[in-house]
Design an enzyme around this catalytic site. Structure first.
Site, mmCIF file in Angstrom:
data_model
loop_
_atom_site.group_PDB
_atom_site.id
_atom_site.type_symbol
_atom_site.label_atom_id
_atom_site.label_comp_id
_atom_site.label_asym_id
_atom_site.label_seq_id
_atom_site.Cartn_x
_atom_site.Cartn_y
_atom_site.Cartn_z
ATOM 1 N N GLU A 163 0.938 -1.302 -0.045
ATOM 2 C CA GLU A 163 -0.058 -0.102 0.111
ATOM 3 C C GLU A 163 0.793 1.145 0.012
ATOM 4 O O GLU A 163 0.853 1.870 1.073
ATOM 5 C CB GLU A 163 -1.043 -0.097 1.188
ATOM 6 C CG GLU A 163 -1.848 -1.143 1.212
ATOM 7 C CD GLU A 163 -3.080 -1.111 2.004
ATOM 8 O OE1 GLU A 163 -3.079 -0.376 3.149
ATOM 9 O OE2 GLU A 163 -4.096 -1.715 2.012
ATOM 10 N N GLU A 355 -5.538 -8.400 0.018
ATOM 11 C CA GLU A 355 -6.437 -8.359 1.382
ATOM 12 C C GLU A 355 -8.103 -7.853 0.979
ATOM 13 O O GLU A 355 -8.231 -7.164 -0.044
ATOM 14 C CB GLU A 355 -5.786 -6.934 2.174
ATOM 15 C CG GLU A 355 -4.593 -7.240 2.597
ATOM 16 C CD GLU A 355 -4.129 -6.080 3.550
ATOM 17 O OE1 GLU A 355 -4.767 -4.999 4.123
ATOM 18 O OE2 GLU A 355 -2.817 -5.912 3.567
HETATM 19 C C1 FCB Z 1 -4.582 -2.295 5.401
HETATM 20 C C2 FCB Z 1 -3.317 -2.802 5.903
HETATM 21 C C3 FCB Z 1 -3.364 -3.915 6.831
HETATM 22 C C4 FCB Z 1 -4.446 -3.813 7.828
HETATM 23 C C5 FCB Z 1 -5.774 -3.666 6.919
HETATM 24 C C6 FCB Z 1 -6.898 -3.492 7.795
HETATM 25 O O1 FCB Z 1 -4.550 -0.998 4.924
HETATM 26 O O2 FCB Z 1 -2.551 -3.212 4.778
HETATM 27 O O3 FCB Z 1 -2.205 -4.047 7.729
HETATM 28 O O4 FCB Z 1 -4.283 -2.890 8.828
HETATM 29 O O5 FCB Z 1 -5.676 -2.257 6.272
#
Ligand code: FCB
Length: 458
Positions: A163, A355
């Site tokens: 990110e 994610e």
């Molecule tokens: C993302 C992050 C991860 C976690 C999720 C909820 O931005 O990569 O580490 O905090 O959000």
């Protein structure tokens, strides 16, 4: 409707959020250790010095993955465990730990998806203001080479950066994450170095691994709040800020002109830290794209005269929409649209959901069960969206649910619970939640299976 036969089902975590053991095996201090000591930086005042104790309980974590039946696990290597002084000396005990970990995953038939930078930069690199300094690119490359020198022969999936936009935004623009810098100009410069470091590490890893290398971007589809031309322009502008600023240099032709102009207007000077050749050194270095998707942004034009860096604002969805416990709108169809858009705008790049998940505060009840029924609904809704996107032609190779475990959620501390597995922070006890049991059924079937809400008690 089925997922491809080799679809990778998995779960995700990161080093700082789960490991604890902050002074084990020669680990150096990271920017998050220091940031957590700033009064008020972390909700509840906690830090991650114990967290889920996963550095010691890692075998138990792998047992959980086996119980879920997943074929992949996304985790990160603690940067300051390997490079305690930031540059130079490599801490072999740190590498020994991850080597044992990776070998055990492989032994159980679980493919390691290894993230290099999940935000825990060695504090020593703050001598040059972390990612603001261009030295960070070489420092990161040294770290990448150290890890790949040991694990390159057996790790099939590498994620250089987690990110870039969130590092830039929360770490350097708003100061809400480590290292706590709040400066618009430094933020965009830091973000560029994160991207440049991806390119440099990609090149450096070529001789060291035959695994696939990518970056995980946080992507937020931006929808206009109304049919007006102003709101449409705001949505496109915001898309430039959060999505295209990273997608275009990675997968397209350098930074987008519209957003470059917006940045230059906002900071009042040219982006001269983007040197000749930098965009070429970032681009065309992607074996796959990692996508972290949680929710969308609903955008409107900023009111005239507003003192905002950019001429748009997030207004959020209006009306009675469903939300997670953290207030984020639950909108699976935005994920479908995003995947389809990516496969059209940036064709030929395999996509991995690195994610996706939701905050839900459920804890074990009297019978030991964790009835996190809303997480199950979130999971099913988003998997249906992924399946639909695949049917519409998107090349999606895997899905890593965030997260395997409840963990240290950065500046929000331990309150938000994202885990498929509940963690009792006082004892470290892990309890498989109902959502995880259902996920295991989906994984076993390689696709969505029927589900009945049987949470009624008694
Ligand atoms: C993302 C992050 C991860 C976690 C999720 C909820 O931005 O990569 O580490 O905090 O959000």
């Amino acid at each position: 409707m089925t997922f491809p036969a080799d679809f990778l089902w998995g779960a995700a975590t990161s080093s700082h959020q789960i490991e604890g053991s902050h002074d084990a095996d020669g680990r150096g201090e990271s920017v998050w250790d220091v940031f957590a000591r700033v009064p008020g930086a972390i909700e509840g005042g906690g830090d991650a010095s114990i967290a889920d104790d996963s550095y010691r309980r890692w075998r138990e974590d792998i047992d959980l993955l086996s119980e879920l039946g997943v074929g992949a696990y996304r985790f990160s290597v603690g940067w300051s465990r390997i490079m305690p002084e930031g540059r130079g000396r490599v801490e072999q005990r740190g590498l020994d730990h991850y080597e044992a970990f990776v070998d055990e995953l492989l032994e159980r038939g679980i493919q390691p998806v290894l993230t290099l930078n999940h935000w825990d930069m060695p504090q020593a690199l703050m001598a040059h203001e972390g990612w603001v300094g261009r030295e960070s690119v070489d420092a990161f490359t040294e770290f990448a080479v150290a890890v790949a020198g040991r694990l390159g022969d057996r790790v099939p999936w590498w994620i250089t950066q987690n990110e870039p936009w969130i590092i830039q935004l929360l770490g350097y623009q708003l100061g809400l994450h480590a290292p706590g810098i709040a400066d618009l100009g430094k933020a965009v410069q830091a973000g560029h170095h994160v991207m440049l470091a991806h390119g440099a590490a990609y090149d450096a890893l070529q001789g060291l691994t035959s695994g696939k290398i990518g970056t995980a971007l946080s992507l937020f589809p931006c929808d206009p709040a109304s049919d007006s031309a102003e709101d449409a322009a705001a949505a496109w502008g915001s898309d430039g800020y959060v999505n295209r600023w990273f997608l275009d240099p990675l997968l397209g032709d350098g930074y987008p002109d519209d957003m470059r102009a917006n940045w230059e207007r906002a900071i009042g000077r040219p982006l001269d830290f983007i040197q000749e050749g930098d965009e070429a050194a970032i681009g065309a270095r992607h074996d796959f794209l990692g996508i972290n998707y949680y929710t969308r942004r609903v955008m409107a034009a900023a009111e005239p005269g507003a003192t905002r860096p950019f001429p748009w604002q997030v207004v959020g969805p209006s009306g009675d929409v469903s939300r997670t416990d953290e207030g984020w709108e639950i909108v699976p169809d935005s994920l479908r649209q995003l995947l389809v858009r990516l496969s059209v705008d940036y064709p030929g790049i395999p996509l991995m959901i690195t994610e996706n998940g939701a905050v839900e505060g459920s804890a074990p009840l009297h019978d030991g069960r964790v009835r996190d029924v809303r997480r199950t609904r979130y999971l099913r809704g988003h998997l249906a969206a992924v399946e639909q996107a695949i049917a519409e032609g998107a090349d999606v190779v895997g899905y890593m649910h965030w997260s395997l475990l409840d963990n240290f959620e950065w500046s929000l501390g331990y309150r938000p619970r994202f885990g498929l597995v509940h963690v009792d922070y006082a004892t470290g006890t892990r309890t498989i939640k109902d959502s995880a049991r259902h996920y295991a059924e989906i994984v076993a079937a390689n696709g969505l299976v029927d589900w009945r809400d049987d949470t009624a008690v008694g």
